[in-house]
Motif scaffolding. Structure first.
Motif, mmCIF file in Angstrom:
data_model
loop_
_atom_site.group_PDB
_atom_site.id
_atom_site.type_symbol
_atom_site.label_atom_id
_atom_site.label_comp_id
_atom_site.label_asym_id
_atom_site.label_seq_id
_atom_site.Cartn_x
_atom_site.Cartn_y
_atom_site.Cartn_z
ATOM 1 N N SER A 28 26.101 39.897 30.552
ATOM 2 C CA SER A 28 27.241 40.438 31.615
ATOM 3 C C SER A 28 28.277 41.098 31.104
ATOM 4 C CB SER A 28 27.289 39.258 32.548
ATOM 5 O OG SER A 28 28.458 38.585 31.861
ATOM 6 N N PHE A 30 30.914 40.153 31.478
ATOM 7 C CA PHE A 30 32.008 39.676 32.215
ATOM 8 C C PHE A 30 32.554 38.382 31.739
ATOM 9 C CE2 PHE A 30 33.587 37.184 36.161
ATOM 10 C CZ PHE A 30 33.911 38.379 36.843
ATOM 11 N N ASN A 48 32.943 31.144 29.535
ATOM 12 C CA ASN A 48 31.744 31.086 29.725
ATOM 13 C C ASN A 48 30.523 31.269 28.816
ATOM 14 O OD1 ASN A 48 32.899 33.763 30.025
ATOM 15 N ND2 ASN A 48 31.141 34.557 31.012
ATOM 16 N N GLU A 50 27.111 32.325 27.803
ATOM 17 C CA GLU A 50 25.689 33.010 28.245
ATOM 18 C C GLU A 50 24.537 32.570 27.178
ATOM 19 O OE1 GLU A 50 26.389 36.914 29.311
ATOM 20 O OE2 GLU A 50 27.567 36.408 31.120
ATOM 21 N N ALA A 60 32.690 29.202 32.804
ATOM 22 C CA ALA A 60 34.095 28.784 32.258
ATOM 23 C C ALA A 60 34.578 27.394 32.715
ATOM 24 C CB ALA A 60 35.061 29.988 32.316
ATOM 25 N N GLU A 61 34.520 27.411 34.122
ATOM 26 C CA GLU A 61 35.263 26.127 34.799
ATOM 27 C C GLU A 61 34.181 24.931 34.393
ATOM 28 O OE1 GLU A 61 33.990 29.059 36.085
ATOM 29 O OE2 GLU A 61 34.766 29.577 37.904
ATOM 30 N N CYS A 92 31.872 29.879 41.292
ATOM 31 C CA CYS A 92 30.606 30.042 41.986
ATOM 32 C C CYS A 92 30.352 28.696 42.531
ATOM 33 C CB CYS A 92 29.556 30.269 40.826
ATOM 34 S SG CYS A 92 29.217 28.942 39.864
HETATM 35 O O1 LIG Z 1 33.515 31.850 38.279
HETATM 36 C C1 LIG Z 1 33.033 32.521 37.535
HETATM 37 C C2 LIG Z 1 32.030 33.297 37.788
HETATM 38 C C3 LIG Z 1 31.199 33.885 36.804
HETATM 39 N N1 LIG Z 1 31.238 33.350 35.595
HETATM 40 C C4 LIG Z 1 30.563 33.660 34.599
HETATM 41 C C5 LIG Z 1 29.084 33.380 34.604
HETATM 42 C C6 LIG Z 1 28.297 34.496 33.677
HETATM 43 O O2 LIG Z 1 28.516 34.193 32.193
HETATM 44 C C7 LIG Z 1 29.368 35.711 34.228
HETATM 45 C C8 LIG Z 1 28.494 36.687 35.079
HETATM 46 O O3 LIG Z 1 28.240 35.874 36.186
HETATM 47 O O4 LIG Z 1 30.466 35.386 34.697
HETATM 48 C C9 LIG Z 1 31.985 32.326 35.311
HETATM 49 O O5 LIG Z 1 32.353 31.700 34.102
HETATM 50 N N2 LIG Z 1 32.985 31.984 36.360
#
Ligand SMILES: O=c1ccn([C@H]2C[C@H](O)[C@@H](CO)O2)c(=O)[nH]1
Ligand SMILES: [Zn+2]
Length: 139
Positions: A28, A30, A48, A50, A60-61, A92
């Motif tokens: 991602s 992200f 996070n 993946e 991450a949380e 999420c």
């Molecule tokens: O609050 C969030 C939202 C998304 N992700 C991560 C999950 C995935 O690796 C990436 C995109 O969804 O972001 C988190 O770690 N925390």
């Protein structure tokens, strides 16, 4: 969500940024870092992680909370979610449930970005009427 900002210690912000820099997000791109403050005053972090099997990705949380639990910490007063996005990142649904397990309903959840912008919610604002350990205890 409230408009009020929370004064975060530099240590907590640095922990969230450090976690952000460790994110494993090759799919991602992200990156997310989380840092939680325990009721004892210690800081735990998570990023996070993946997976090529995309659905196995862990946010991450949740990694932050699991990292705390393995270190004997199960009570928290606040969590910071750090990204470098213009749009601040809320947890999420899965993370809201896991946060609700370990944080009191009035604990702040703070989304923070690289511009030092913040959005603050309480845990119960993010997941009203959560299914908590209390339901099982009362059964
Ligand atoms: O609050 C969030 C939202 C998304 N992700 C991560 C999950 C995935 O690796 C990436 C995109 O969804 O972001 C988190 O770690 N925390
Ligand atoms: Zn999540």
């Amino acid at each position: 969500m409230t408009d009020s900002k929370i004064t975060l210690s530099q240590e907590l912000v640095d922990a969230a940024k450090d976690a952000y820099n460790k994110a494993y997000a090759p799919y991602s791109h992200f990156h997310v870092g989380a840092a939680a403050l325990t009721t004892k005053g210690t800081i735990v972090k998570g990023c996070n992680v993946e997976n090529a099997s995309y659905g196995l990705t862990v946010c991450a949380e949740r990694n932050c909370i699991s990292n705390a639990v393995i270190n004997g910490e199960t009570q928290f007063s606040l969590i910071v979610i750090y990204t470098e996005q213009e749009q601040l990142t809320p947890p999420c649904g899965a993370c809201r449930q896991v946060i609700s397990e370990f944080f009191k309903g009035d604990a702040p959840v703070v989304a923070l970005n690289h511009k030092n912008q913040q959005k603050v919610w309480t845990v119960s604002e993010l997941l009203p009427d959560a299914f908590t350990p209390q339901q099982l205890l009362d059964a």
